[in-house]
Motif scaffolding. Sequence first.
Motif, PDB file in Angstrom:
ATOM      1  N   GLY A  18       0.772  -1.168  -0.019  1.00  0.00           N
ATOM      2  CA  GLY A  18       0.067   0.101   0.038  1.00  0.00           C
ATOM      3  C   GLY A  18       0.628   1.216  -0.080  1.00  0.00           C
ATOM      4  O   GLY A  18       1.999   1.409  -0.659  1.00  0.00           O
ATOM      5  N   LEU A  19       0.254   2.393   0.711  1.00  0.00           N
ATOM      6  CA  LEU A  19       0.995   3.678   0.751  1.00  0.00           C
ATOM      7  C   LEU A  19       2.414   3.459   1.409  1.00  0.00           C
ATOM      8  O   LEU A  19       3.280   4.027   1.009  1.00  0.00           O
ATOM      9  CB  LEU A  19       0.252   4.602   1.429  1.00  0.00           C
ATOM     10  CG  LEU A  19      -1.136   4.989   0.858  1.00  0.00           C
ATOM     11  CD1 LEU A  19      -1.882   6.059   1.628  1.00  0.00           C
ATOM     12  CD2 LEU A  19      -1.017   5.204  -0.576  1.00  0.00           C
ATOM     13  N   GLY A  20       2.405   2.644   2.302  1.00  0.00           N
ATOM     14  CA  GLY A  20       3.613   2.366   3.197  1.00  0.00           C
ATOM     15  C   GLY A  20       4.823   1.921   2.437  1.00  0.00           C
ATOM     16  O   GLY A  20       6.108   2.524   2.559  1.00  0.00           O
ATOM     17  N   ASP A  65       3.226  -6.255  15.662  1.00  0.00           N
ATOM     18  CA  ASP A  65       2.037  -5.632  15.737  1.00  0.00           C
ATOM     19  C   ASP A  65       1.870  -4.278  16.285  1.00  0.00           C
ATOM     20  O   ASP A  65       2.360  -4.107  17.640  1.00  0.00           O
ATOM     21  CB  ASP A  65       0.937  -6.577  16.363  1.00  0.00           C
ATOM     22  CG  ASP A  65      -0.345  -6.218  16.584  1.00  0.00           C
ATOM     23  OD1 ASP A  65      -0.623  -4.817  16.365  1.00  0.00           O
ATOM     24  OD2 ASP A  65      -1.395  -6.848  17.269  1.00  0.00           O
ATOM     25  N   ASN A  93       1.801   4.545  10.040  1.00  0.00           N
ATOM     26  CA  ASN A  93       1.017   4.640   8.607  1.00  0.00           C
ATOM     27  C   ASN A  93       0.318   3.323   8.729  1.00  0.00           C
ATOM     28  O   ASN A  93      -0.869   3.532   7.959  1.00  0.00           O
ATOM     29  CB  ASN A  93       1.937   4.446   7.568  1.00  0.00           C
ATOM     30  CG  ASN A  93       1.259   4.019   6.484  1.00  0.00           C
ATOM     31  OD1 ASN A  93       0.744   4.556   5.411  1.00  0.00           O
ATOM     32  ND2 ASN A  93       1.534   2.678   5.936  1.00  0.00           N
ATOM     33  N   GLN A  98     -11.001  -1.367   7.548  1.00  0.00           N
ATOM     34  CA  GLN A  98     -11.711  -0.168   7.827  1.00  0.00           C
ATOM     35  C   GLN A  98     -13.156  -0.559   7.401  1.00  0.00           C
ATOM     36  O   GLN A  98     -13.555   0.234   6.369  1.00  0.00           O
ATOM     37  CB  GLN A  98     -11.067   0.860   6.946  1.00  0.00           C
ATOM     38  CG  GLN A  98      -9.793   1.118   7.113  1.00  0.00           C
ATOM     39  CD  GLN A  98      -8.930   2.061   6.200  1.00  0.00           C
ATOM     40  OE1 GLN A  98      -9.531   2.611   5.217  1.00  0.00           O
ATOM     41  NE2 GLN A  98      -7.587   2.269   6.346  1.00  0.00           N
TER      42      GLN A  98
HETATM   43  N1  LIG Z   1      -5.083   4.357   0.310  1.00  0.00           N
HETATM   44  C1  LIG Z   1      -5.951   5.168   0.522  1.00  0.00           C
HETATM   45  O1  LIG Z   1      -6.913   5.623  -0.417  1.00  0.00           O
HETATM   46  C2  LIG Z   1      -6.033   5.953   1.820  1.00  0.00           C
HETATM   47  C3  LIG Z   1      -6.460   7.270   1.923  1.00  0.00           C
HETATM   48  C4  LIG Z   1      -6.373   7.986   3.002  1.00  0.00           C
HETATM   49  C5  LIG Z   1      -5.694   7.422   4.081  1.00  0.00           C
HETATM   50  N2  LIG Z   1      -5.014   6.260   4.135  1.00  0.00           N
HETATM   51  C6  LIG Z   1      -4.180   6.115   5.086  1.00  0.00           C
HETATM   52  O2  LIG Z   1      -2.991   5.580   4.649  1.00  0.00           O
HETATM   53  C7  LIG Z   1      -2.463   4.657   5.605  1.00  0.00           C
HETATM   54  C8  LIG Z   1      -1.963   3.414   4.762  1.00  0.00           C
HETATM   55  O3  LIG Z   1      -3.251   2.927   4.041  1.00  0.00           O
HETATM   56  P1  LIG Z   1      -3.093   1.863   2.958  1.00  0.00           P
HETATM   57  O4  LIG Z   1      -4.268   2.205   2.049  1.00  0.00           O
HETATM   58  O5  LIG Z   1      -1.788   1.845   2.377  1.00  0.00           O
HETATM   59  O6  LIG Z   1      -3.174   0.435   3.657  1.00  0.00           O
HETATM   60  P2  LIG Z   1      -2.979  -1.101   3.299  1.00  0.00           P
HETATM   61  O7  LIG Z   1      -2.626  -1.257   1.669  1.00  0.00           O
HETATM   62  O8  LIG Z   1      -4.222  -1.962   3.984  1.00  0.00           O
HETATM   63  O9  LIG Z   1      -1.764  -1.530   4.172  1.00  0.00           O
HETATM   64  C9  LIG Z   1      -1.612  -1.285   5.279  1.00  0.00           C
HETATM   65  C10 LIG Z   1      -0.395  -1.782   6.034  1.00  0.00           C
HETATM   66  O10 LIG Z   1      -0.414  -1.930   7.444  1.00  0.00           O
HETATM   67  C11 LIG Z   1       0.017  -3.017   7.913  1.00  0.00           C
HETATM   68  N3  LIG Z   1      -0.594  -3.640   9.140  1.00  0.00           N
HETATM   69  C12 LIG Z   1      -1.745  -4.031   9.229  1.00  0.00           C
HETATM   70  N4  LIG Z   1      -2.210  -4.417  10.413  1.00  0.00           N
HETATM   71  C13 LIG Z   1      -0.856  -4.168  11.202  1.00  0.00           C
HETATM   72  C14 LIG Z   1      -0.408  -4.286  12.500  1.00  0.00           C
HETATM   73  N5  LIG Z   1      -1.301  -4.546  13.492  1.00  0.00           N
HETATM   74  N6  LIG Z   1       0.743  -3.995  12.831  1.00  0.00           N
HETATM   75  C15 LIG Z   1       1.630  -3.360  12.053  1.00  0.00           C
HETATM   76  N7  LIG Z   1       1.285  -3.182  10.755  1.00  0.00           N
HETATM   77  C16 LIG Z   1      -0.125  -3.513  10.341  1.00  0.00           C
HETATM   78  C17 LIG Z   1      -0.155  -3.972   6.562  1.00  0.00           C
HETATM   79  O11 LIG Z   1       0.816  -5.121   7.049  1.00  0.00           O
HETATM   80  P3  LIG Z   1       0.395  -6.766   6.940  1.00  0.00           P
HETATM   81  O12 LIG Z   1       0.021  -7.069   5.138  1.00  0.00           O
HETATM   82  O13 LIG Z   1       1.502  -7.257   7.481  1.00  0.00           O
HETATM   83  O14 LIG Z   1      -0.926  -6.536   7.653  1.00  0.00           O
HETATM   84  C18 LIG Z   1       0.287  -3.230   5.622  1.00  0.00           C
HETATM   85  O15 LIG Z   1       1.466  -2.987   5.343  1.00  0.00           O
HETATM   86  C19 LIG Z   1      -3.472   4.289   6.612  1.00  0.00           C
HETATM   87  O16 LIG Z   1      -3.275   5.217   7.741  1.00  0.00           O
HETATM   88  C20 LIG Z   1      -4.903   4.855   5.972  1.00  0.00           C
HETATM   89  O17 LIG Z   1      -5.882   5.075   6.808  1.00  0.00           O
HETATM   90  C21 LIG Z   1      -5.046   5.663   2.943  1.00  0.00           C
END
Ligand SMILES: NC(=O)c1ccc[n+]([C@@H]2O[C@H](COP(=O)([O-])OP(=O)(O)OC[C@H]3O[C@@H](n4cnc5c(N)ncnc54)[C@H](OP(=O)(O)O)[C@@H]3O)[C@@H](O)[C@H]2O)c1
Length: 250
Positions: A18-20, A65, A93, A98
């Motif tokens: 993802g964004l990370g 975690d 991040n 959600q």
């Molecule tokens: N993408 C968007 O459109 C968007 C928009 C607004 C805000 N955001 C914010 O941007 C951030 C990243 O979002 P994303 O869309 O990139 O999410 P994502 O693709 O679902 O990625 C989530 C990341 O968090 C990790 N993670 C999950 N549970 C965890 C835990 N308990 N401890 C440590 N790591 C954990 C996951 O790793 P594992 O695979 O190992 O679980 C994964 O690397 C979030 O804060 C989100 O709210 C995103």
Amino acid sequence: MQYDLKNKVALVTGGSRGLGRFICLALAEAGAVVAVNYAYSAEDAVRTVRLIQEAGGTAFAVQGDVTDEASVERIVREAEAVCGGTIDILVNNATGPQPELSIEDSTWQDYLDQLHFFVKAPLLLTKAVLPGMKAKKAGRIIQIGSEVVQIGNPNFASYVTAKSAQLGMTRSWANELGSFNITVNMINPGFIPVERHAGIDTSGYQQGVPLGRTGEPLDIGNAVVFLASDAGRFITGQSLSVNGGNTFGI
Ligand SMILES: NC(=O)c1ccc[n+]([C@@H]2O[C@H](COP(=O)([O-])OP(=O)(O)OC[C@H]3O[C@@H](n4cnc5c(N)ncnc54)[C@H](OP(=O)(O)O)[C@@H]3O)[C@@H](O)[C@H]2O)c1
């Protein structure tokens, strides 16, 4: 100005995908040594590390975690050990699922689940990195928020509430940590399709965005690098929307 993060150690929670992943790539490209945290997807974390190495950067995968106190302490100590120094840049991040739920369908646990990621985890991580930052009299804490705080999306209040709380936390911490030369800011992505959004139609959303598109993950990585770099040294307590102007009138 060059965004030079050489000799800096960055910890990115949820950096595996993802964004990370792109936040990690951008930080590493600027020269930081990056700890790529993940909870479950070791394969994705290794892929992020490999992408960074292929681009000439340095990164290490650190499992743990972020919502668990003992685990956070271990993540930070392990990150410091493998990266060779205390954390200079913390990017909060990580996110779990959600769910979109009406008020009637929501439970207190649904709210707590979001608060664990966006309030508890940043608190635990910040407490663990602060001794190192305070000793250096320098540090960057960057929270990944969301434009939903400005929009107030319906049927999403557990997430909106937790992200709003994270913004309040950001502002209070900025005041508390300013005298230690530690900045605390929040970056608010708009809708940026990542792996979990595969197949979702984005056309309706794009129509309302002044720049006419959804974001790309690197748009967030670039904003993180800017705030983490010397160019961002006089910016703290801010909420920076990176969403093509989607919320500029709010
Ligand atoms: N993408 C968007 O459109 C968007 C928009 C607004 C805000 N955001 C914010 O941007 C951030 C990243 O979002 P994303 O869309 O990139 O999410 P994502 O693709 O679902 O990625 C989530 C990341 O968090 C990790 N993670 C999950 N549970 C965890 C835990 N308990 N401890 C440590 N790591 C954990 C996951 O790793 P594992 O695979 O190992 O679980 C994964 O690397 C979030 O804060 C989100 O709210 C995103």
